[in-house]
Design an enzyme around this catalytic site. Structure first.
Site, PDB file in Angstrom:
ATOM      1  N   ASP A  94     -12.956  41.428  14.885  1.00 59.01           N
ATOM      2  CA  ASP A  94     -13.687  41.405  13.622  1.00 59.01           C
ATOM      3  C   ASP A  94     -13.261  42.616  12.793  1.00 59.01           C
ATOM      4  O   ASP A  94     -13.415  43.760  13.227  1.00 59.01           O
ATOM      5  CB  ASP A  94     -15.194  41.462  13.906  1.00 59.01           C
ATOM      6  CG  ASP A  94     -16.053  41.162  12.686  1.00 59.01           C
ATOM      7  OD1 ASP A  94     -15.515  41.172  11.564  1.00 59.01           O
ATOM      8  OD2 ASP A  94     -17.261  40.927  12.859  1.00 59.01           O
ATOM      9  N   CYS A 107     -16.508  37.942   6.178  1.00 62.78           N
ATOM     10  CA  CYS A 107     -16.612  37.355   7.517  1.00 62.78           C
ATOM     11  C   CYS A 107     -16.810  35.843   7.529  1.00 62.78           C
ATOM     12  O   CYS A 107     -15.988  35.098   8.059  1.00 62.78           O
ATOM     13  CB  CYS A 107     -17.750  38.021   8.277  1.00 62.78           C
ATOM     14  SG  CYS A 107     -17.488  39.768   8.634  1.00 62.78           S
ATOM     15  N   HIS A 143     -20.872  33.597  12.697  1.00 69.28           N
ATOM     16  CA  HIS A 143     -21.513  33.793  11.401  1.00 69.28           C
ATOM     17  C   HIS A 143     -21.880  32.464  10.731  1.00 69.28           C
ATOM     18  O   HIS A 143     -21.768  32.313   9.511  1.00 69.28           O
ATOM     19  CB  HIS A 143     -20.614  34.610  10.478  1.00 69.28           C
ATOM     20  CG  HIS A 143     -21.331  35.659   9.677  1.00 69.28           C
ATOM     21  ND1 HIS A 143     -22.484  35.396   8.985  1.00 69.28           N
ATOM     22  CD2 HIS A 143     -21.073  36.957   9.457  1.00 69.28           C
ATOM     23  CE1 HIS A 143     -22.884  36.494   8.368  1.00 69.28           C
ATOM     24  NE2 HIS A 143     -22.054  37.464   8.645  1.00 69.28           N
ATOM     25  N   ASP A 181     -10.767  37.978  11.630  1.00 65.84           N
ATOM     26  CA  ASP A 181     -11.200  37.230  10.454  1.00 65.84           C
ATOM     27  C   ASP A 181     -10.643  37.835   9.168  1.00 65.84           C
ATOM     28  O   ASP A 181     -10.314  37.129   8.221  1.00 65.84           O
ATOM     29  CB  ASP A 181     -12.728  37.114  10.397  1.00 65.84           C
ATOM     30  CG  ASP A 181     -13.446  38.447  10.556  1.00 65.84           C
ATOM     31  OD1 ASP A 181     -12.782  39.482  10.759  1.00 65.84           O
ATOM     32  OD2 ASP A 181     -14.694  38.453  10.480  1.00 65.84           O
ATOM     33  N   HIS A 182     -10.541  39.169   9.112  1.00 61.63           N
ATOM     34  CA  HIS A 182      -9.979  39.885   7.950  1.00 61.63           C
ATOM     35  C   HIS A 182      -9.685  41.302   8.406  1.00 61.63           C
ATOM     36  O   HIS A 182      -9.853  41.625   9.601  1.00 61.63           O
ATOM     37  CB  HIS A 182     -10.960  39.887   6.767  1.00 61.63           C
ATOM     38  CG  HIS A 182     -12.340  40.317   7.153  1.00 61.63           C
ATOM     39  ND1 HIS A 182     -12.661  41.630   7.436  1.00 61.63           N
ATOM     40  CD2 HIS A 182     -13.488  39.616   7.351  1.00 61.63           C
ATOM     41  CE1 HIS A 182     -13.920  41.717   7.770  1.00 61.63           C
ATOM     42  NE2 HIS A 182     -14.455  40.494   7.732  1.00 61.63           N
TER      43      HIS A 182
END
Length: 538
Positions: free
Chosen positions: A45, A85, A135, A321-322
């Site tokens: 994450d 997210c 999420h 995710d990023h």
């Protein structure tokens, strides 16, 4: 924008025994498992590629990930679907830009009618399992996963819905406390969560071979490290020294601010509470320690695959995710399309199937759904309307596409923001802001905005035209604001009186755990043992 069409996965002409019947006989199960690989997707994450040794970081200690990269296919220019997210994860799971189904922000609901990669693989005969963060907002907390082993770390309600009509900072939004208070710790929410996730995932990998389910396994293990706050356990903190931690390559005053950076600075109090150099160093040191923590967990999962004989028959995908800006340009966290926030690590490890190599072309996490379907021996039908494309040509060293698109529709934006990366250029466009154009081959740190130069006027004009064909920005902005109003109203109403939670609670049947009376004791012990005891004749 193309309409959102039904997503269907059809089987190849070469059909595999057992794919049409989830109740497989032992013979059918053996035939299926010998052909269809297990797939393990491990997600970090907020992990930026520049914090990894196989992307050039000389300080970070991540030997398990480094080995995975040395034996796998490494994508040097992979991008998220959104630098936030929930929409990033929704894009990965669906192969669709989040705006296609109103996946605007961290409180957006992924509609249950949108099939995910878990739906596709499950329909084709896979056992689909999720452990960790995804999420999901709303009552559907599975979205195609047959089993979900843990709860999520973040709430499933609409409480984190942004409000583009209010420029004040939301109380739940990022601020600089994560940087100002960085350092070592004993425990955190994130350590509690990720330790539980890895324990549950290890047990499920063991269960998969003990239970002899017969189906190939698709498992997503999603950690919340190295996401801020920038704190980590003392042993991981102690893997680094202050002197080892480099300062950001581009300082706060080294480049002029763009419009969105100014909004982020104000919303996150970056200029109102600027960190000292030692606080910047401590935040980056803790982040590096958290990357090492992630590496340790990956090592644990790979160890279980090795011990249970599943390593050679499992395709392992590692990604995030990023990314995280980590103080570059004086910015922190994500929510922008600079390389630190929008680019992600992507490694595909299948040494018995794929030759190790690196891919320089721009690709997207939107590409994972068609890629995993491809690797599983499936193919989308002719009417499939995904935004992602299979990476199989890249994986097999046959070239492939060189393009990634992404969007940001979350907090602090005044209008939709979109990114196009193609070849050496990255273009960032929003109707509310002046455009940004970077030549990443000549300027990898994005110091020089070419959109302001007369020599690039025609290129910028063509790119704006292309972006406005891809996105109806005015209509999209209307949809975002309407969705925000609806969700805020729902959350306000459901916060009164008796509240009913959507948060996932994993079902537990204690009557079937460990030693119980439903089976003879010897049978229970034999079923739980791996490898099974081979009794010898006297």
């Amino acid at each position: 924008m193309p309409p959102t069409g039904p997503i269907r996965i059809q089987r190849l002409h070469t059909r595999r025994p057992g794919f049409d019947n989830p109740r497989l006989s032992p013979l059918q199960a053996s035939a299926l498992s010998s052909r269809a690989p297990n797939i393990l997707v491990v997600m970090a994450d907020q992990l930026t590629p520049t914090a990894l040794p196989f992307h050039g970081n000389p300080v970070v200690q991540a030997p398990h990930l480094a080995r995975l990269a040395s034996e796998g296919v490494v994508f040097d220019a992979a991008y998220c679907a959104s630098p936030l997210c929930a929409p990033a994860r929704q894009g990965l799971l669906t192969g669709l830009l989040p705006s296609r189904f109103d996946g605007f922000d961290n409180a957006s609901e992924l509609p249950s009618e949108i099939p995910t990669v878990a739906h596709g693989l499950r329909a084709a005969g896979y056992r689909t399992v999720l452990a960790g963060k995804m999420h999901f907002a709303g009552p559907n907390q599975l979205h195609g996963f047959e089993e979900r082993l843990t709860t999520d770390i973040y709430p499933a309600d609409f409480g984190w819905t942004p409000d583009w009509s209010d420029t004040r900072r939301p109380e739940w939004y990022h601020h600089m406390g994560s940087v100002l208070e960085a350092g070592p710790c004993v425990r955190t929410n994130q350590l509690d969560f990720d330790d539980e996730v890895i324990f549950a995932a290890e047990r499920k990998l063991h269960d998969h071979v003990r239970e002899r389910d017969g189906r190939p396994l698709f498992m997503v293990v999603s950690l919340t490290h190295p996401h801020d706050p920038y704190v980590i356990s003392q042993p991981h903190w102690d893997r680094y020294r202050d002197a080892d931690i480099p300062a950001p390559a581009v300082g706060r005053d080294d480049v002029p601010d763009d419009a969105h950076s100014r909004r982020l600075r104000a919303a996150c109090l970056m200029d109102a509470t600027p960190p000292r150099p030692d606080q910047v160093r401590d935040a980056r040191r803790a982040y590096y320690g958290a990357v090492s923590y992630v590496d340790d967990q990956v090592g644990r999962l790979l160890g279980v695959l090795e011990q249970t004989g599943q390593r050679d028959d499992t395709v392992v995908v590692f990604t995030s995710d990023h990314g995280d800006m980590l103080g570059e340009r004086g910015l922190w966290y994500k929510m922008h399309f600079f390389e630190g926030a929008a680019r992600v690590p992507l490694v595909v490890h299948a040494p018995r199937r794929l030759r190790p190599h690196r891919v320089p072309a721009a690709v997207s996490l939107l590409d994972l759904l068609p890629t995993l379907a491809d690797l599983a021996g499936l193919a989308p039908d002719d009417e499939l309307a995904l935004d992602g494309r299979s990476l199989r040509p890249h994986l097999e060293g046959r070239g492939g596409h060189d393009e990634a698109v992404a969007e940001y529709l979350g907090e602090i934006a005044e209008a939709p923001i979109a990114m196009l990366r193609r070849g050496r250029f990255k273009f960032i466009h929003s109707p509310a802001d002046p455009p940004l154009l970077f030549d990443l081959a000549a300027d990898p740190q994005e110091r020089h905005n070419l959109a302001t130069r007369p020599s690039h006027r025609d290129q910028v004009g063509a790119l704006v035209d292309e972006m406005t064909r891809r996105w109806d920005f005015d209509r999209l902005a209307q949809r975002v604001r309407l969705s925000q109003r609806r969700r805020r109203q729902v959350f306000a109403a459901e916060s009164r009186g008796r509240r009913h939670s959507w948060d996932w609670s994993p079902p537990v049947d204690a009557s079937r755990q460990y030693v119980r009376s439903h089976l003879p004791l010897d049978d229970i012990e034999a079923m739980a043992r791996f490898p099974s005891l081979q009794r010898r004749s006297p």
